[in-house]
Every structure is written in C-alpha cells, then in structure tokens.
Write a protein that holds these residues in place. Structure first.
Motif, PDB file in Angstrom:
ATOM      1  N   SER A  47      28.863 -28.913  26.733  1.00 39.94           N
ATOM      2  CA  SER A  47      27.642 -29.427  27.751  1.00 39.94           C
ATOM      3  C   SER A  47      27.189 -28.258  28.721  1.00 39.94           C
ATOM      4  O   SER A  47      26.573 -28.544  29.481  1.00 39.94           O
ATOM      5  CB  SER A  47      27.546 -30.588  28.334  1.00 39.94           C
ATOM      6  N   ASP A  48      27.799 -26.724  28.386  1.00 35.83           N
ATOM      7  CA  ASP A  48      27.368 -25.649  29.559  1.00 35.83           C
ATOM      8  C   ASP A  48      26.365 -24.934  28.601  1.00 35.83           C
ATOM      9  O   ASP A  48      25.825 -25.040  27.534  1.00 35.83           O
ATOM     10  CB  ASP A  48      28.645 -25.109  29.363  1.00 35.83           C
TER      11      ASP A  48
ATOM     12  N   ALA B  67      20.733 -31.600   9.838  1.00 33.57           N
ATOM     13  CA  ALA B  67      21.658 -31.340  11.019  1.00 33.57           C
ATOM     14  C   ALA B  67      23.030 -31.044  10.698  1.00 33.57           C
ATOM     15  O   ALA B  67      23.688 -31.439   9.843  1.00 33.57           O
ATOM     16  CB  ALA B  67      21.650 -32.698  12.035  1.00 33.57           C
ATOM     17  N   PRO B  68      23.628 -30.092  11.285  1.00 38.92           N
ATOM     18  CA  PRO B  68      25.054 -29.701  10.783  1.00 38.92           C
ATOM     19  C   PRO B  68      26.022 -30.945  10.945  1.00 38.92           C
ATOM     20  O   PRO B  68      25.849 -31.658  11.858  1.00 38.92           O
ATOM     21  CB  PRO B  68      25.488 -28.516  11.887  1.00 38.92           C
ATOM     22  N   THR B  69      26.933 -30.896  10.365  1.00 38.49           N
ATOM     23  CA  THR B  69      27.942 -31.888  10.445  1.00 38.49           C
ATOM     24  C   THR B  69      29.394 -31.490  10.735  1.00 38.49           C
ATOM     25  O   THR B  69      29.988 -32.270  11.165  1.00 38.49           O
ATOM     26  CB  THR B  69      28.225 -32.587   8.763  1.00 38.49           C
ATOM     27  N   GLU B  70      29.693 -30.179  10.878  1.00 34.94           N
ATOM     28  CA  GLU B  70      30.766 -29.690  11.494  1.00 34.94           C
ATOM     29  C   GLU B  70      30.607 -29.288  13.044  1.00 34.94           C
ATOM     30  O   GLU B  70      29.785 -28.845  13.437  1.00 34.94           O
ATOM     31  CB  GLU B  70      31.301 -28.415  10.578  1.00 34.94           C
ATOM     32  N   TYR B  71      31.708 -29.334  13.742  1.00 36.52           N
ATOM     33  CA  TYR B  71      31.997 -28.920  15.107  1.00 36.52           C
ATOM     34  C   TYR B  71      32.480 -27.752  15.218  1.00 36.52           C
ATOM     35  O   TYR B  71      33.212 -27.204  14.293  1.00 36.52           O
ATOM     36  CB  TYR B  71      32.594 -30.043  15.877  1.00 36.52           C
ATOM     37  N   VAL B  72      31.955 -27.108  16.154  1.00 36.11           N
ATOM     38  CA  VAL B  72      32.164 -25.498  16.430  1.00 36.11           C
ATOM     39  C   VAL B  72      33.767 -25.399  16.596  1.00 36.11           C
ATOM     40  O   VAL B  72      34.295 -24.376  16.349  1.00 36.11           O
ATOM     41  CB  VAL B  72      31.689 -24.990  17.816  1.00 36.11           C
ATOM     42  N   ASP B  73      34.747 -26.454  16.833  1.00 30.90           N
ATOM     43  CA  ASP B  73      36.018 -26.134  17.279  1.00 30.90           C
ATOM     44  C   ASP B  73      36.779 -26.479  15.699  1.00 30.90           C
ATOM     45  O   ASP B  73      37.884 -26.324  15.773  1.00 30.90           O
ATOM     46  CB  ASP B  73      36.544 -27.115  18.072  1.00 30.90           C
ATOM     47  N   THR B  74      36.167 -26.562  14.724  1.00 24.92           N
ATOM     48  CA  THR B  74      36.531 -26.575  13.270  1.00 24.92           C
ATOM     49  C   THR B  74      37.188 -25.315  13.057  1.00 24.92           C
ATOM     50  O   THR B  74      36.508 -24.226  13.388  1.00 24.92           O
ATOM     51  CB  THR B  74      35.929 -27.343  12.242  1.00 24.92           C
ATOM     52  N   LYS B  75      38.142 -25.043  11.848  1.00 26.25           N
ATOM     53  CA  LYS B  75      38.484 -23.649  11.713  1.00 26.25           C
ATOM     54  C   LYS B  75      37.621 -22.918  10.343  1.00 26.25           C
ATOM     55  O   LYS B  75      37.738 -21.710  10.275  1.00 26.25           O
ATOM     56  CB  LYS B  75      40.148 -23.791  10.992  1.00 26.25           C
ATOM     57  N   SER B  76      36.611 -23.772   9.881  1.00 27.53           N
ATOM     58  CA  SER B  76      35.783 -23.115   8.959  1.00 27.53           C
ATOM     59  C   SER B  76      35.058 -22.167   9.541  1.00 27.53           C
ATOM     60  O   SER B  76      34.238 -22.510  10.499  1.00 27.53           O
ATOM     61  CB  SER B  76      35.152 -23.991   8.038  1.00 27.53           C
ATOM     62  N   SER B  77      34.549 -21.096   8.682  1.00 29.48           N
ATOM     63  CA  SER B  77      33.545 -20.216   9.252  1.00 29.48           C
ATOM     64  C   SER B  77      32.323 -20.823   9.073  1.00 29.48           C
ATOM     65  O   SER B  77      32.077 -21.459   8.037  1.00 29.48           O
ATOM     66  CB  SER B  77      33.821 -18.937   8.432  1.00 29.48           C
TER      67      SER B  77
ATOM     68  N   VAL C 215      15.829 -35.859  14.660  1.00 31.52           N
ATOM     69  CA  VAL C 215      16.852 -36.201  15.616  1.00 31.52           C
ATOM     70  C   VAL C 215      17.210 -34.966  16.373  1.00 31.52           C
ATOM     71  O   VAL C 215      16.607 -33.730  15.887  1.00 31.52           O
ATOM     72  CB  VAL C 215      18.014 -36.578  14.613  1.00 31.52           C
ATOM     73  N   SER C 216      17.855 -35.145  17.314  1.00 33.73           N
ATOM     74  CA  SER C 216      18.424 -34.076  18.135  1.00 33.73           C
ATOM     75  C   SER C 216      19.828 -33.967  18.125  1.00 33.73           C
ATOM     76  O   SER C 216      20.486 -35.120  18.234  1.00 33.73           O
ATOM     77  CB  SER C 216      17.639 -33.767  19.549  1.00 33.73           C
ATOM     78  N   ALA C 217      20.601 -32.646  18.241  1.00 38.37           N
ATOM     79  CA  ALA C 217      21.944 -32.788  18.412  1.00 38.37           C
ATOM     80  C   ALA C 217      22.547 -31.626  19.161  1.00 38.37           C
ATOM     81  O   ALA C 217      21.641 -30.377  19.112  1.00 38.37           O
ATOM     82  CB  ALA C 217      22.602 -32.681  16.835  1.00 38.37           C
ATOM     83  N   ARG C 218      23.393 -31.418  19.915  1.00 41.82           N
ATOM     84  CA  ARG C 218      23.978 -30.592  20.570  1.00 41.82           C
ATOM     85  C   ARG C 218      24.662 -29.441  19.654  1.00 41.82           C
ATOM     86  O   ARG C 218      25.581 -29.836  19.227  1.00 41.82           O
ATOM     87  CB  ARG C 218      24.717 -30.756  21.719  1.00 41.82           C
ATOM     88  N   ILE C 219      24.120 -28.364  19.869  1.00 42.83           N
ATOM     89  CA  ILE C 219      24.671 -27.201  18.937  1.00 42.83           C
ATOM     90  C   ILE C 219      25.408 -26.110  19.946  1.00 42.83           C
ATOM     91  O   ILE C 219      24.953 -25.784  20.957  1.00 42.83           O
ATOM     92  CB  ILE C 219      23.664 -26.701  18.117  1.00 42.83           C
ATOM     93  N   ASP C 220      26.169 -25.422  19.122  1.00 42.32           N
ATOM     94  CA  ASP C 220      26.740 -24.114  19.713  1.00 42.32           C
ATOM     95  C   ASP C 220      25.781 -23.064  19.156  1.00 42.32           C
ATOM     96  O   ASP C 220      25.478 -22.809  18.177  1.00 42.32           O
ATOM     97  CB  ASP C 220      28.148 -23.848  18.905  1.00 42.32           C
ATOM     98  N   LEU C 221      25.416 -22.262  20.542  1.00 38.69           N
ATOM     99  CA  LEU C 221      24.525 -21.292  20.268  1.00 38.69           C
ATOM    100  C   LEU C 221      24.926 -20.055  19.423  1.00 38.69           C
ATOM    101  O   LEU C 221      24.202 -19.298  18.829  1.00 38.69           O
ATOM    102  CB  LEU C 221      24.022 -20.816  21.718  1.00 38.69           C
ATOM    103  N   GLU C 222      26.415 -19.982  19.329  1.00 37.99           N
ATOM    104  CA  GLU C 222      26.687 -18.728  18.614  1.00 37.99           C
ATOM    105  C   GLU C 222      26.850 -18.962  17.112  1.00 37.99           C
ATOM    106  O   GLU C 222      26.613 -18.150  16.111  1.00 37.99           O
ATOM    107  CB  GLU C 222      28.159 -18.375  19.136  1.00 37.99           C
ATOM    108  N   THR C 223      27.363 -20.395  16.653  1.00 38.90           N
ATOM    109  CA  THR C 223      27.737 -20.688  15.672  1.00 38.90           C
ATOM    110  C   THR C 223      26.597 -21.454  14.619  1.00 38.90           C
ATOM    111  O   THR C 223      26.416 -21.857  13.538  1.00 38.90           O
ATOM    112  CB  THR C 223      28.940 -20.997  15.226  1.00 38.90           C
ATOM    113  N   GLY C 224      25.809 -22.308  15.608  1.00 39.37           N
ATOM    114  CA  GLY C 224      24.715 -23.261  14.993  1.00 39.37           C
ATOM    115  C   GLY C 224      25.514 -24.746  14.776  1.00 39.37           C
ATOM    116  O   GLY C 224      24.808 -25.680  14.306  1.00 39.37           O
ATOM    117  N   LYS C 225      26.973 -24.673  14.701  1.00 37.12           N
ATOM    118  CA  LYS C 225      27.539 -25.879  14.606  1.00 37.12           C
ATOM    119  C   LYS C 225      27.312 -26.837  15.971  1.00 37.12           C
ATOM    120  O   LYS C 225      26.854 -26.629  16.786  1.00 37.12           O
ATOM    121  CB  LYS C 225      28.917 -25.724  14.300  1.00 37.12           C
TER     122      LYS C 225
END
Length: 819
Positions: A784-785, A798-808, A769-779
C-alpha cells in the motif's frame, strides 16, 4: 352685373364639373384602391437579429434596417421638426391640404409639368405603402383617394406613427429609429436638436442630402428644418443658433451589437437562409437566440486572439506596416498625419498607430482619433526580428532597433499599457459544447472575421494527431485491454515490401520506456503504444469503433497511421467525439440555435436536442434521448486515463513521479479551484507541427482548440528562449506542439468558462471494480505504498496474479513479429 353673374355661373359649373370629374375618377379607380384596414396590423420589414442565450445582440442581417418605435417614445422636438418641415397643418387637414394642392396646381399650370410638393404626411404615407414615386396625374389621384381613406379609418397619431416608421432615410435605414442608429449610433432620446433636424430633413432626398454622402447639402437642409421650427415657434432663437452651430459629425454605424461573435453570427445566418430563404430570413424581423453565453463566447474569442499573439511574439517581429518618412529631415509638414493613420483598419486586438518620436526606452504614438500616447520598453522588448519559422534574430537593445519615427505600426492594449503587435500569421479555432445536449457554448473560427470569413471551427478538416488516441484506447478497452495492461513502448521498424522502405513511427519526444501501462501510455501520448494497440485489434475494428463517435466511416484511413492521427477532422467533430466521454457514452447532436421568435414575439422554433439523460429533464421537456454508443464504464476509464494526462502519476518524493502531456493545466488556479482535480484532456501534434490540438473537459463543458497555418505546407516551427525576457514573460520555447501551442488557448478559455459550469466530480459508474495494482507490472499488489495504486476494471478483466508470484507479466507488443 352680367360679368358677376357670368363668373358666378362659371364657378358653379366648374365646381359641378370638378365634382363630377373627381367622382368619376373615384368610381374609375375604386376597385384598384387598396384596403387600409391592414395598416393597423402592419408587419414591418425588419432585419433578423441574433442574440446570445442571455440576450446580448450578436448581429443583425437584412437589406432594410428598421427599429420600429411607438409615437409616445418619440421626442417632441423630433415630431415638431417633421411637422414643421413636411406638414405644419397635419392635425388640421382631412388628409389633403387645399393650400398645398393649390400650390402644386399653380406649378403645373405655369411649368406644364407635375412638380413635387403639396403632399401631406398622409399622402406620403399612402405613396410609401401602396404606390410608386412616378410623377403622373393617375398616381396623384390615387394618392389623394387613399389619403382620404386613411384619414377616415385611422387616427392622426396612428398615421404619424406609421409614417415615422415607414419612410426611407438613406443608407438602408427605414424609419426614425434606424436613422438615429445608422447616422449617429444613438437611440432617439439621445439625439441633439441639430441631429433631430438633420433626420427630419432627410425624407426630401435621402440619397443626396444625407450627412455621410453629401454633408454640405445635408447641412443646408438642416438649416431649412431649423428655420421652419423657429418660424412655427417650436424652438427659441437661442436653440436655433445653437443647433445651427452643431458640427456635421456623423459616420455609418452598424447595428447595436453588444457582443462580438462574427463566426457564430455567420453560422446562424447561413442556417436561417437555408431554412427560410433570404427574403424571409432577412426581412421578417425574426429574433434568433443561440445556445452560447456571452461570457463564454467572449472568453473563447479572447483566448484565440491572445494565444495567437503569444505565438507570433515568440517567433519574432516581422516589421512595421508602412512608413510615412524615412529620415527626420524628410518628415512632411503638410501631411494630415491623423488621416494617414486612419487609412489603416483596426484588426482583431490590434490598432494602427504612427510613431512620431522615440527615445531609447519608449515611443510616442499617434492614433486615428488624434490622441497621442506613450508605449514603454516593456511593451516592445519581445520584438526580436523574425527570420523564419525556426529562427529568430538578436533581441533589440533599444527602440531604434525595432522602428523609427514615421513608421506605421500595430499595437494592442494590455493591463500594462500599449504593446507592440502584428496581425498573427497562423490561424486557430476553438469550439465548446455542453456534453449533456450538444449545445454550442462557444465557437470561434479564426483570429479576425474581417481578415478571413473561413470558419475553421466547423469547416477546416485538419489531421488530428494524438487527439485521436482516446478513441483508439476506447476501442482497446472494448477488446480485452485494461488501464493496467502492459504494452511495449519500444521503437517499431516495419519493412514495407511494396514501397521498399521501413515505417518507423516515433514517440515525441523520442523517448522509450519499455513496458508501460495503458493509462500511463495515453497520458504520456506514446505513439508506438497506440500503433501496437491498433495492430492488436486490427484497423477495421478501430475504424468501426470510431464511427460510434460520429466520425465519417469513409474519411477514416484504413492503415496504421490512423492510430497516430492521420484522419482529418474539424474541431467541432472532435469536440463532439470527446463529449461522448464527458457524458457517459452518449452521442449528442451539436446545435447552436435554441429558439426563433417572429417580430411579435411568437415562438416559431425551439430546439429539440438529443440528450444524454432524458429522464433528468422535466416530463414536459421536448428532448430526445441520445443513443448510447459506448458503455458508461468505457467512457469513465478513458476519462481516467486522460485525467492522468493532466495530473500525472507516481511519487515525486520517491523519484518515480511523471507528468502527462497536459501538465500545464495544473498551474491554472482558476480552473483547479473551481473543479479540483476533475479535469481531463489530450494534446495532439501532427508531423512537423503543422497542426496542434488540445481537447479536454470538465463537468458540463468540453472544448477543442486547434492552431496551425491555413497553408497545409507550413509548419509552426520552433523558438529559442528570449535572452532578455523572464520565463514569466515568455513561458514557451522549443518546438511548437499541442501542449505548447494549443493548450494555453484552452486554459485561457476554461479559466473563464468554468465560472459558469457546475463543479461536479467524475462519478464511478456501476459495474466497475477497483483493485490495487503494482505500478511496474500491472499485477495485483498486497502493498500500500508508492509502488501501487487502485485501478478501475470492468468485471472479469482485472488481473488475477499478484506481483510476488514468479510468473512474468504479459507485455503486448513484446514480439514485433506479432505486434
């Protein structure tokens, strides 16, 4: 009248007694005489020949060199030369020439010994096939009886053809076809009349009358042959004089090799001897067809040699090979300069030359063939003095800074003209496989087989350095890690109580970026990340996983240095391991012999390769399904990470762009135009740059290159930029490493090899499967930039959390007490 009657009765009695004697001898030797029927189906003792897959001859092995020819393919003047010299009444007698026999009997009566001569071609053939060369009455009798049988059972042309293919001509040449090749490097139809006469004169004494060993005796014997041809009206007076005036120009020629691949040839020779034994392998006329194409093999050899010359030039000139005089006033006038140059052998790309004159910007060179040419400044400006592996001297300003007249130097031919050269000191190897079935596409084991027969492609076990990392990362992907997992790229300090020292593995270069994704870490070859991955899995887990790629369990170190490439492997073993990634996870068996045929064209052997996809072959194809050792998904994910080693990532426009260690491949238009972005690879460098590697593949071809010194203690060193050369003229400087020392060789080879490889993209296998991830955090990311990218995952990883969540984000190795 009484005397006449007495003579008549004596003659009758002699004839009767002679007939009884001959008949008795025939009955006595009858059971010892061989059958000649087998001569119709004679199996010539011919050498083994080795060919590329496309029919180019690579080598010939055997004690006897023979090129069988049909009588209709023999030029008539050559036939005339043999008949005029050896048996001018060949087509008239019945196997024994009464005149020749009478002459031999007369010699025996007058000398008391059996002399040579008197034997017809048929008798010589009988002796060559069945008898010895001892001068005894018994052998002569047997020879006569066999000759009579030959004449009864074979046609004259059959006898002559057998004779011309059987007799010895010296220097291991048997038969006229081999003689033409050995002495003149020609086929029969290319011979001059003088050369034909020379060959026809050899059977009398091939070891002492051949033009290589005894040119004066050979010249005299040629005159005899030409004289006999003139006497028999087979040539004109003008032809006789012209042939007599031909110079004795000959040398020992090798087989008609059309493709130079000595390391591959030796691989075949050793394998054939192991299979069949020396006698059968060397003398039964088998033809061995390898799996290599001429184009790819020659490209590999050229890549190895050019790359080593590149290394040698940037490290400096080690000086001239010899000197014939020091000062112009000491220049000898009676010295044969051409002969002096000829004492030095051509090695690899280099040929010896004598410097006869210089100006400030060029040098006049004399070669072993007597020609003189000029080498300009561009071909020698590189020649800074070699100081040691880490240092080069000041660049030369003029030719006299490099050498002076009287120097024997080495040069090599380039498109720009002659270039100053030297036999490279380091060694190298390059091996390429077709990953779908393990066929060896090319194999080069060193700079020159003449210098060293050690085949580094299959025999040299060297530390693999970072070339091993893809296998470590493959294990990580099978043990919970993903390409998006963050691992801490930070220095490691581990105290070892046993040794009392701390182990501090370092990145190369010594740069640390903190949390980094697994994809980027492999592409940038981060050493500390590789160590942390191994720690997270355990050494035993990684060792077990690496054995899936064909590596020997007992030869893999059981410590953390394994993650940095302390294991020693041959280039072929490494290429086989990379082939698993290239073919979707299957372990194929490398092979280099595709088929073997006997001297009549009957197939004795055909390879039955293990293949990655048996169902992709025709139903009647004799192939074996290779075992799948890793999943297709795992192979694809590692391939993706190595693809980033070539193409990098991020956004250069937004100053987040980065290069992988194999970024130089991007500059190769022949490769990128052929296969686009479907290129992967991994560099490798060991401590102190003692071993440098590059392994990579495009669709259909995987190749591994290694460069280093045979002396394990010698490091490849470093260089500074040559201040007088442009970056184009010297593109590499600094510390030697896989990306600088081995990768250029791989590129040089692949630029040619990809022309014969199907350009196919890397297909995403099912189950990913493919998913769009944040390059800095891997979340996961909703953006789409340039801060994001699509990444591939095995379902459930695949990660389940989005980058805009507060968890590290989770960072493996963030706590050195654990990782």
């Amino acid at each position: 009248m009484k005397l006449v009657k007495w003579l008549f009765y004596s003659l009758i009695i002699a004839i009767v007694l002679g007939s009884i004697t001959v008949g008795g001898m025939y009955l006595y030797y009858k059971d010892e005489l061989p059958s000649v029927a087998e001569l119709r189906d004679v199996s010539w003792q011919t050498p083994m020949q080795v060919y590329s897959v496309d029919g180019e001859m690579i080598a010939q092995f055997g004690e006897i060199r023979r090129i069988p020819v049909a009588l209709e393919d023999v030029p008539q003047p050559l036939i005339d030369a043999f008949l005029a010299t050896e048996d001018q009444r060949f087509y008239q007698h019945f196997g024994i020439d009464p005149i020749g026999v009478s002459r031999a009997l007369f010699q025996m009566v007058t000398t008391g010994e059996i002399q040579g001569g008197g034997s017809t071609i048929t008798q010589q053939l009988a002796r060559n096939f069945y008898l010895t060369f001892e001068q005894t009455l018994t052998r002569k009798a047997k020879e006569a009886f066999i000759a009579l049988r030959l004449e009864q059972q074979l046609e004259k042309d059959e006898i002559l053809e057998l004779y011309l293919n059987k007799i010895a001509f010296g220097h291991r040449a048997h038969g006229i076809g081999a003689a033409a090749q050995v002495y003149y490097g020609k086929s029969l139809d290319e011979l001059t009349l003088g050369q034909m006469a020379m060959i026809a004169g050899l059977p009398k004494a091939p070891s002492t009358m051949n033009p290589i060993s005894r040119p004066e005796r050979a010249k005299a014997r040629r005159a005899v042959v030409l004289g006999r041809m003139l006497a028999e009206d087979k040539i004109t007076e003008a032809q006789y004089q012209a042939a007599l005036a031909e110079p004795i120009e000959t040398k020992l020629h090798g087989a008609e090799v059309t493709m130079d691949a000595p390391y591959l040839a030796e691989m075949v020779r050793a394998e054939m001897v192991a299979r069949y034994g020396e006698d059968v392998a060397y003398n039964s006329g088998m033809k061995v067809y390898t799996t290599t194409s001429a184009k790819q093999q020659q490209a590999a050899q050229r890549a190895v040699q050019l790359n080593l010359h590149g290394y040698d030039e940037r490290h400096g000139y080690r000086g001239v090979e010899a000197r014939l005089w020091e000062r112009e006033s000491e220049r000898p006038t009676d010295l044969d300069l051409v002969a002096e140059v000829a004492r030095f052998e051509a090695i690899g790309m280099t040929v010896p030359a004598l410097v006869t004159a210089i100006t400030e910007t060029d040098a006049t060179l004399l070669f072993a063939n007597g020609t003189q040419e000029v080498m300009n400044w561009r071909g020698m400006a590189w020649a800074r003095p070699y100081m040691h592996a880490e240092r080069q001297g000041e660049p030369p300003e003029k030719v006299s800074d490099i050498f002076s007249p009287g120097a024997i130097i080495r040069v090599r031919a380039t498109e720009q003209g002659w270039r100053l050269a030297q036999v490279p000191e380091p060694s190298a190897a390059l091996v390429a496989l077709r990953p779908q079935d393990g066929a060896v596409a090319a194999a080069v084991g060193g700079y020159s087989f003449a210098v060293s027969q050690f085949n580094r492609a299959i025999q040299a076990k060297r530390q693999s350095g970072s070339n091993i990392k893809p296998f470590v990362y493959s294990a990580a992907l099978d043990n919970g890690f993903t390409l998006a997992t963050l691992v801490n790229d930070a220095p490691i300090n581990q105290w070892n109580p046993g040794s009392g020292i701390a182990w501090r593995p370092r990145n190369s270069p010594d740069v640390y970026e903190g949390p980094i994704r697994v994809r980027e870490a492999l592409a940038k070859s981060k050493n500390v990340v590789s160590v942390r991955l191994l720690r997270a899995m355990g050494v035993d887990t990684v060792v077990e996983h690496m054995t899936k790629f064909g590596f020997d369990y007992n030869e893999l170190p059981r410590n953390e240095s394994l993650s940095l490439g302390s294991a020693s492997m041959t280039p072929l073993e490494v290429a086989r391991g990379y082939a698993v990634f290239a073919n979707g996870g299957y372990l194929v068996e490398p092979y280099f012999i595709s088929r073997i045929v006997d001297n009549e064209g009957n197939e004795l052997y055909r390879a039955r390769p293990t293949v990655a996809c048996a169902e992709c072959y025709p139903a009647d194809a004799d192939v074996v399904q290779a075992p799948q050792v890793i999943s297709e998904q795992n192979a694809f994910l590692v391939t993706q990470a190595m693809n980033s080693a070539v193409w990098g990532g991020g956004s250069w426009a937004h100053k987040t762009g980065w290069n992988g260690t194999a970024w130089r491949v991007q500059r190769s238009k022949p490769i990128t135009q052929a296969v686009g972005r479907n290129i992967v690879g991994k560099t490798g460098t060991t401590n102190d740059s003692k071993d440098t590697w590059f392994s990579g593949f495009v669709s259909g071809l995987v190749a591994t290159g290694w460069v280093g010194f045979d002396n394990l203690e010698r490091a490849l060193g470093r260089t500074t930029m040559h201040p007088k050369l442009s970056r184009e003229e010297q593109p590499i400087s600094g510390a030697e490493a896989g990306a600088k020392t081995a990768l250029p060789m791989w590129i040089e080879f692949m630029e040619v090899a990809v022309q014969e490889v199907e350009a196919a993209p890397f297909q995403v296998p099912p189950g990913l499967v493919s998913a769009r991830i944040d390059l800095e955090t891997g979340k996961l990311s909703r953006a789409s930039d340039y801060t994001t990218r699509f990444e591939y995952f095995i379902p459930g990883t695949a990660p389940t959390e989005y980058v805009d969540t507060k968890s590290s984000p989770t960072i493996f190795g963030d706590d050195d007490s654990i990782f």
